[in-house]
Design a protein around this motif. Structure first.
Motif, PDB file in Angstrom:
ATOM      1  N   ILE A 110       0.836  -1.212   0.000  1.00  0.00           N
ATOM      2  CA  ILE A 110       0.000   0.000   0.000  1.00  0.00           C
ATOM      3  C   ILE A 110       0.865   1.254   0.000  1.00  0.00           C
ATOM      4  O   ILE A 110       0.536   2.262  -0.639  1.00  0.00           O
ATOM      5  N   SER A 111       2.002   1.205   0.710  1.00  0.00           N
ATOM      6  CA  SER A 111       2.877   2.369   0.812  1.00  0.00           C
ATOM      7  C   SER A 111       3.394   2.810  -0.553  1.00  0.00           C
ATOM      8  O   SER A 111       3.402   4.004  -0.874  1.00  0.00           O
ATOM      9  N   ASN A 114       0.805   4.439  -2.776  1.00  0.00           N
ATOM     10  CA  ASN A 114       0.328   5.748  -2.318  1.00  0.00           C
ATOM     11  C   ASN A 114       1.469   6.697  -1.944  1.00  0.00           C
ATOM     12  O   ASN A 114       1.250   7.684  -1.246  1.00  0.00           O
ATOM     13  N   TYR A 130      -0.194   6.913   3.372  1.00  0.00           N
ATOM     14  CA  TYR A 130      -1.394   6.217   2.893  1.00  0.00           C
ATOM     15  C   TYR A 130      -2.571   6.329   3.857  1.00  0.00           C
ATOM     16  O   TYR A 130      -3.718   6.182   3.453  1.00  0.00           O
ATOM     17  N   HIS A 133      -4.022   9.597   2.669  1.00  0.00           N
ATOM     18  CA  HIS A 133      -4.592   9.517   1.321  1.00  0.00           C
ATOM     19  C   HIS A 133      -5.827   8.629   1.279  1.00  0.00           C
ATOM     20  O   HIS A 133      -6.871   9.010   0.758  1.00  0.00           O
TER      21      HIS A 133
END
Length: 348
Positions: A110-111, A114, A130, A133
């Motif tokens: 995920i990092s 994002n 993230y 965001h």
């Protein structure tokens, strides 16, 4: 006493949450941490790794994460786990490492998806990015950043300095001497805008780990006759402690599980967010999606490697009976174990 009570209460909340989340993510990603482990090693060992402007590659990011775990995680953490939870804690540390590794995978994945580009063409990422965001909550992201700073000062610095200081104090070093040495070394590594952090992590941590593994193997193999009953004792203590019945037996199993999960979580840093921050710096070699998946796979290696070393540390403590020695704490237990196991005395 008050801090101990708070820590115990937090453990009873955080550890179950990590287990539930890790198990759910494991099923979501089809237990990616197990069948893809070989692919993870292949990514790290390839010679064609892309580096960030600060010299961070997949291998150096992994080394940096391991550098924070090795020592306090696999040495002090294992010693505390055995002395408080018994041999069965080693089994539950493995369970936590396997479950926790998929949390690292998800965080890194995920990092990277994002992350943001810095003004100097550097990638920046991590939970604070993230969270802001995906959750559209900058306040939560700021709270997380503040907690990371507190964690770095307490769980990071305080625990590591204490683990380093205990054996050195026993060998005649004064507190101010230890503090000065650590301050100079840390300043040398961190106060640099270029590649010193990545370079030292890449070259020092792997050799440190290999040297430690060799020393552990030496002690374990010289006491090989004790291994079969000890391995049986680890499994037995994890589920059915001997000579304990009724509620006492239940408490013994619970304590072994709690300590094992607690130490396993501490040893692997699962969910802390350090790995996503480091891996987010690595540029795309192909698509962003593929980079996110590959760096997620690389992050799986850290908790698995840590737990291999934790297991070896635990076996050293068990074969030398160091874990049951009175008046010893943390790294002092390990120093005693290697002194007995190797026959080498550093000082009287």
């Amino acid at each position: 006493m008050f801090l101990t009570i708070i820590k115990t209460q937090l453990s009873t909340i955080i550890v179950p949450l990590v287990l539930v989340l890790g198990t759910a993510l494991s099923f979501k990603f089809r237990w990616v941490q197990l069948p893809r482990l070989r692919h993870s090693f292949r990514i790290v060992l390839t010679k064609e790794q892309i580096k960030s402007s600060r010299g961070i590659s997949a291998f150096s990011a992994l080394s940096a994460v391991l550098g924070g775990n090795l020592g306090t995680g696999n040495i002090a953490g294992t010693a505390v786990a055995l002395s408080t939870g018994g041999p069965g804690a080693l089994f539950w540390m493995w369970v936590m490492a396997i479950i926790g590794s998929v949390i690292k995978f998800t965080g890194c994945y995920i990092s990277i998806l994002n992350r943001v580009s810095h003004s100097q063409q550097e990638w920046l990422g991590g939970p604070m990015y993230y969270i802001g965001h995906l959750l559209q909550s900058p306040i939560t992201a700021k709270v997380f950043s503040g907690l990371v700073i507190v964690s770095a000062l307490t769980v990071g610095n305080f625990v590591q300095v204490n683990s380093v200081s205990l054996p050195l104090i026993n060998h005649g070093f004064a507190n101010w001497q230890i503090s000065l040495m650590l301050m100079v070394f840390i300043a040398f590594v961190t106060l640099d805008k270029h590649k010193r952090f990545a370079t030292i992590s890449t070259y020092v941590v792997p050799w440190m780990a290999l040297a430690y593994i060799a020393l552990c193997l030496f002690v374990i193999l010289t006491h090989a006759s004790k291994l079969p009953p000890l391995l049986s004792q680890i499994l037995t203590a994890a589920f059915m402690p001997d000579s304990i019945v009724g509620g006492t037996m239940g408490y013994g199993i619970f304590e072994s599980m709690r300590v094992g999960f607690d130490r396993g979580l501490f040893a692997t840093d699962a969910g802390i967010g350090i790995a996503p921050m480091l891996h987010a710096e690595i540029p795309d070699q192909h698509s962003q999606q593929q980079t996110a998946f590959e760096q997620g796979l690389v992050s799986i290696l850290a908790p698995i490697i840590v737990m291999v070393i934790c297991m070896m540390t635990g076996l050293v403590l068990l074969v030398t009976d160091a874990w049951i020695q009175p008046n010893l704490a943390s790294t002092e237990i390990c120093v005693y174990a290697f002194t007995v196991g190797t026959g080498w005395k550093v000082s009287e």
